[in-house]
Design an enzyme around this catalytic site. Sequence first.
Site: not given
Ligand code: ZN
Length: 183
Positions: A43, A48, A105-106, A147-148, A151
């Site tokens: 995701g 991000q 998480c990226l 999670h997204e 964000h």
């Molecule tokens: Zn993340």
Amino acid sequence: MEIVQYGDPVLRAKGKRIEVITDEIRQLADAMIETMRKAEGVGLAAQQVGKALQLAVVDASVAEDRPSRMFIDGKEVDIKEWSPMVLVNPELEYGPEKATDTEGCLSFPRVLAEITRPSTVKVKTQLIDGRFVEFEAHGLLARAVQHEVDHLNGILFIDRMSSAAKASLAGKLKRLQKAQKGR
Ligand code: ZN
């Protein structure tokens, strides 16, 4: 696209609602899917890639060791047919049961933590083609969507960690933040 790292204030910004799905939004969603794939993530949220918008991409179908289930109108659908999925202005209704699993998480390279979240979630969202859809997610898809959507509201997975887990990561987080400031 370059993925924004922890320490950049855009990760704390609440995403602006998307009123019209323009060509620009469609191109952004495509670029985000490509970026997510390259980074081997499940995701990616607009924050991000530096844009505070209610827009995220999810593909939980790539993680075959961490199964997902998806239901529309109570009927199970094939998640592969719905992936990758672009979520525009998504809204969640959390299920009653909780589950704990490993999350990364990226925007936090090499940070993994056990996070407890509702194990199911109902999602009401617009898709990139303008259709509105409501679905229920279980397994990794439920976790990834939560999670997204966090964000999109400026919430990060470190906010969902136990205080003990966060304390044990404090040094690592400080280093990430410092590296971000030095960029
Ligand atoms: Zn993340």
